[in-house]
Write an enzyme that holds these catalytic residues in place. Structure first.
Site, PDB file in Angstrom:
ATOM      1  N   GLU A  48       0.857  -1.141  -0.021  1.00 35.55           N
ATOM      2  CA  GLU A  48       0.043   0.155   0.123  1.00 35.55           C
ATOM      3  C   GLU A  48       0.960   1.302  -0.245  1.00 35.55           C
ATOM      4  O   GLU A  48       1.884   1.381   0.799  1.00 35.55           O
ATOM      5  CB  GLU A  48      -0.803   0.013   0.993  1.00 35.55           C
ATOM      6  CG  GLU A  48      -2.399   0.804   0.808  1.00 35.55           C
ATOM      7  CD  GLU A  48      -2.040   2.139   0.772  1.00 35.55           C
ATOM      8  OE1 GLU A  48      -2.654   2.699  -0.197  1.00 35.55           O
ATOM      9  OE2 GLU A  48      -1.585   2.673   1.619  1.00 35.55           O
ATOM     10  N   SER A  49       0.991   2.075  -1.117  1.00 30.10           N
ATOM     11  CA  SER A  49       1.727   2.958  -1.332  1.00 30.10           C
ATOM     12  C   SER A  49       1.867   3.961  -0.160  1.00 30.10           C
ATOM     13  O   SER A  49       2.991   4.301   0.125  1.00 30.10           O
ATOM     14  CB  SER A  49       1.357   3.867  -2.583  1.00 30.10           C
ATOM     15  OG  SER A  49       0.213   4.007  -2.937  1.00 30.10           O
ATOM     16  N   CYS A  79       3.478  -2.273  -8.555  1.00 27.94           N
ATOM     17  CA  CYS A  79       2.178  -1.978  -8.162  1.00 27.94           C
ATOM     18  C   CYS A  79       2.294  -0.574  -7.148  1.00 27.94           C
ATOM     19  O   CYS A  79       2.302   0.439  -7.595  1.00 27.94           O
ATOM     20  CB  CYS A  79       1.474  -3.011  -7.418  1.00 27.94           C
ATOM     21  SG  CYS A  79      -0.383  -2.794  -7.414  1.00 27.94           S
ATOM     22  N   ILE A 133      -3.843  -6.335  -8.224  1.00 33.47           N
ATOM     23  CA  ILE A 133      -4.469  -6.445  -6.838  1.00 33.47           C
ATOM     24  C   ILE A 133      -4.505  -4.867  -6.465  1.00 33.47           C
ATOM     25  O   ILE A 133      -3.837  -4.371  -6.452  1.00 33.47           O
ATOM     26  CB  ILE A 133      -3.773  -7.130  -5.756  1.00 33.47           C
ATOM     27  CG1 ILE A 133      -3.366  -8.515  -6.194  1.00 33.47           C
ATOM     28  CG2 ILE A 133      -4.342  -7.090  -4.388  1.00 33.47           C
ATOM     29  CD1 ILE A 133      -2.541  -9.242  -5.224  1.00 33.47           C
ATOM     30  N   ARG A 134      -6.006  -4.516  -6.559  1.00 30.27           N
ATOM     31  CA  ARG A 134      -6.178  -3.030  -6.307  1.00 30.27           C
ATOM     32  C   ARG A 134      -5.121  -2.326  -7.043  1.00 30.27           C
ATOM     33  O   ARG A 134      -4.729  -1.382  -6.562  1.00 30.27           O
ATOM     34  CB  ARG A 134      -6.173  -2.935  -4.660  1.00 30.27           C
ATOM     35  CG  ARG A 134      -7.573  -3.531  -4.049  1.00 30.27           C
ATOM     36  CD  ARG A 134      -7.719  -2.868  -2.721  1.00 30.27           C
ATOM     37  NE  ARG A 134      -6.620  -2.933  -1.875  1.00 30.27           N
ATOM     38  CZ  ARG A 134      -6.068  -4.167  -1.406  1.00 30.27           C
ATOM     39  NH1 ARG A 134      -6.684  -5.253  -1.568  1.00 30.27           N
ATOM     40  NH2 ARG A 134      -5.167  -4.039  -0.596  1.00 30.27           N
ATOM     41  N   HIS A 169       1.264  -7.865 -10.733  1.00 25.54           N
ATOM     42  CA  HIS A 169       2.535  -8.648  -9.618  1.00 25.54           C
ATOM     43  C   HIS A 169       3.026  -9.699 -10.300  1.00 25.54           C
ATOM     44  O   HIS A 169       2.648 -10.941 -10.296  1.00 25.54           O
ATOM     45  CB  HIS A 169       1.567  -9.027  -8.473  1.00 25.54           C
ATOM     46  CG  HIS A 169       1.074  -8.006  -7.602  1.00 25.54           C
ATOM     47  ND1 HIS A 169       2.136  -7.489  -6.359  1.00 25.54           N
ATOM     48  CD2 HIS A 169       0.064  -7.055  -7.433  1.00 25.54           C
ATOM     49  CE1 HIS A 169       1.395  -6.498  -5.818  1.00 25.54           C
ATOM     50  NE2 HIS A 169       0.278  -6.434  -6.350  1.00 25.54           N
ATOM     51  N   GLU A 171       5.816 -11.276  -9.275  1.00 28.83           N
ATOM     52  CA  GLU A 171       6.038 -12.375  -8.291  1.00 28.83           C
ATOM     53  C   GLU A 171       4.883 -12.961  -7.686  1.00 28.83           C
ATOM     54  O   GLU A 171       5.223 -14.054  -6.925  1.00 28.83           O
ATOM     55  CB  GLU A 171       6.713 -11.243  -7.207  1.00 28.83           C
ATOM     56  CG  GLU A 171       5.736 -10.412  -6.246  1.00 28.83           C
ATOM     57  CD  GLU A 171       5.106  -9.429  -6.987  1.00 28.83           C
ATOM     58  OE1 GLU A 171       5.043  -9.023  -8.067  1.00 28.83           O
ATOM     59  OE2 GLU A 171       4.238  -8.775  -6.000  1.00 28.83           O
TER      60      GLU A 171
HETATM   61  N1  GLN Z   1      -3.866   0.030  -4.073  1.00 28.50           N
HETATM   62  C1  GLN Z   1      -2.502  -0.125  -3.565  1.00 28.50           C
HETATM   63  C2  GLN Z   1      -1.667   1.276  -3.593  1.00 28.50           C
HETATM   64  O1  GLN Z   1      -2.441   2.486  -3.641  1.00 28.50           O
HETATM   65  C3  GLN Z   1      -1.445  -0.651  -4.199  1.00 28.50           C
HETATM   66  C4  GLN Z   1      -1.943  -2.373  -4.392  1.00 28.50           C
HETATM   67  C5  GLN Z   1      -0.889  -3.280  -4.627  1.00 28.50           C
HETATM   68  O2  GLN Z   1       0.576  -2.628  -4.389  1.00 28.50           O
HETATM   69  N2  GLN Z   1      -1.224  -4.471  -4.760  1.00 28.50           N
HETATM   70  O3  GLN Z   1      -0.710   1.540  -3.217  1.00 28.50           O
END
Ligand code: GLN
Length: 189
Positions: A48-49, A79, A133-134, A169, A171
């Site tokens: 999550e950034s 991501c 993923i999101r 991803h 990985e």
């Molecule tokens: N939604 C995440 C973000 O805003 C990123 C998701 C992820 O790294 N799988 O950082």
């Protein structure tokens, strides 16, 4: 060859496993002085950034990290890592590292389509699996940025000189194409 993997949060062990399969050594970066260790490349993983960036700030790692990326260290962001590197994020006021000339959109696929799989070509490869993923995607690239993959027209992988990013991803799959590309980037530096 040794690659440092930022290990504050998110999917870092999975990157190390991929590198191991390619016979590449890696180590985890958890504090500022580990950024001084000799390394041939660095991976900023998914997670999550905003959280990852807050931890980077708390640990006083931001300036040093930015400096080594700007000095040309091969850098691979997946991501959340892509968001950390993007110069702008169109739906979020980013004050992240902002080293790459791309505009990204955070959580770009919305809540409905939080996570999904696709297949696509990366740099004219055969079809490989993409796991989102999101995920963000890249809204716009500036001159000097090479688009390496698209899904439904959206840019999901790109490179600018020493910086490689994927919205998905690699990985979390068993396909080594993209990690191999990063290793080649380092070898051809
Ligand atoms: N939604 C995440 C973000 O805003 C990123 C998701 C992820 O790294 N799988 O950082």
């Amino acid at each position: 060859m040794t690659i440092g993997v930022l290990a504050l949060q998110g999917a870092f062990i999975e990157h190390q496993k991929m590198l191991k399969q390619l016979g590449v050594d890696s180590f985890q970066i958890r504090k500022a002085n580990q950024l001084d260790q000799p390394m041939d490349g660095i991976i900023l993983p998914g997670g999550e950034s905003t959280t990852m960036y807050r931890i980077l700030k708390d640990l006083n790692m931001v300036d040093k990290l930015k400096t080594i990326i700007e000095s040309g260290l091969p850098t691979f962001g997946t991501c959340a890592g892509l968001l950390l590197l993007a110069k702008t994020v169109d739906n979020y006021k980013s004050d992240y590292l902002q080293t790459m000339d791309i505009e990204a959109k955070k959580n770009a696929y919305g809540r409905q389509l939080g996570s999904f799989k696709a297949v696509g070509k990366f740099n004219n490869s055969k079809d490989i699996p993409f796991v989102f993923i999101r995920a963000p995607y890249i809204v716009k690239v500036e001159k000097g940025v090479e688009v390496l993959a698209r899904v439904d027209e959206k840019i999901v992988a790109a490179r600018q000189e020493n910086q490689l990013v994927t919205a998905f991803h690699p990985e979390l799959t068993d396909d080594l194409t993209i990690h191999q590309y990063f290793v080649d980037m380092i070898n051809n530096k």
